[in-house]
Design a protein around this motif. Structure first.
Motif, mmCIF file in Angstrom:
data_model
loop_
_atom_site.group_PDB
_atom_site.id
_atom_site.type_symbol
_atom_site.label_atom_id
_atom_site.label_comp_id
_atom_site.label_asym_id
_atom_site.label_seq_id
_atom_site.Cartn_x
_atom_site.Cartn_y
_atom_site.Cartn_z
ATOM 1 N N GLN A 59 87.880 14.217 -28.199
ATOM 2 C CA GLN A 59 86.755 13.679 -28.869
ATOM 3 C C GLN A 59 85.363 14.202 -28.536
ATOM 4 N N LEU A 60 84.707 14.520 -29.590
ATOM 5 C CA LEU A 60 83.208 15.119 -29.053
ATOM 6 C C LEU A 60 82.509 14.210 -28.452
ATOM 7 N N ASP A 61 82.477 12.759 -28.458
ATOM 8 C CA ASP A 61 81.617 11.956 -27.436
ATOM 9 C C ASP A 61 82.306 11.865 -25.990
ATOM 10 N N TRP A 62 83.885 12.127 -25.917
ATOM 11 C CA TRP A 62 84.115 12.303 -24.654
ATOM 12 C C TRP A 62 83.685 13.851 -23.945
ATOM 13 N N ILE A 63 83.645 14.613 -24.492
ATOM 14 C CA ILE A 63 83.233 16.057 -24.068
ATOM 15 C C ILE A 63 81.646 15.905 -23.666
ATOM 16 N N HIS A 65 79.902 13.294 -23.048
ATOM 17 C CA HIS A 65 79.536 12.161 -22.269
ATOM 18 C C HIS A 65 78.957 12.711 -20.904
ATOM 19 N N PRO A 66 77.575 12.077 -20.457
ATOM 20 C CA PRO A 66 76.903 12.500 -19.407
ATOM 21 C C PRO A 66 77.602 12.442 -18.082
ATOM 22 N N ASP A 67 78.580 11.491 -18.099
ATOM 23 C CA ASP A 67 79.292 11.309 -16.713
ATOM 24 C C ASP A 67 80.433 11.984 -16.493
ATOM 25 N N SER A 73 79.709 21.889 -17.065
ATOM 26 C CA SER A 73 78.485 21.341 -17.411
ATOM 27 C C SER A 73 77.506 21.875 -18.398
ATOM 28 N N ASN A 74 77.541 23.238 -18.517
ATOM 29 C CA ASN A 74 76.745 23.815 -19.727
ATOM 30 C C ASN A 74 77.120 23.491 -20.986
#
Length: 113
Positions: A59-63, A65-67, A73-74
């Motif tokens: 899911q996009l929100d998993w990808i 997620h700040p943590d 990271s980029n």
């Protein structure tokens, strides 16, 4: 489209050029960005180990997620822009070693002309 087929066996019918990423650190590396929708008659069972790494649907929100340390990271810096943009863009990411210092976005058409 060829690369996607070689890595996954998926046959894409269309792709959209979305821009370029320049990663600037000790060396400069360029990556071309393309977006595609998976045709309704195609599917990929994941996770799938390939020579490039392990593929999996997320899911996009998993990808984003700040943590999340499970993606490079980029990706969190440029992916939201790529998904919203309507024209190809140049994403320039400046690094000090592995630490991202700056992320600049330019319209690619302006750079070409």
């Amino acid at each position: 489209m060829r690369e996607t087929f070689e890595e996954t066996g998926l046959t894409l019918t269309a792709v959209q050029f979305s821009g370029t990423i320049l990663l600037q650190a000790d060396e400069t590396v360029g990556i071309y960005l393309f977006l595609a929708e998976l045709p309704p008659d195609q599917f990929l069972v994941t996770p799938l180990a390939t020579r490039e790494g392990i593929l999996d649907w997320k899911q996009l929100d998993w990808i984003l997620h700040p943590d999340n340390t499970g993606v490079i990271s980029n990706l969190k810096a440029y992916l939201p822009h790529v998904l919203k943009q309507t024209t190809p863009q140049l994403h320039t990411l400046h690094y000090d070693g592995h630490r991202l210092l700056e992320h600049h976005i330019s319209e690619l058409e302006q750079i070409i002309h």
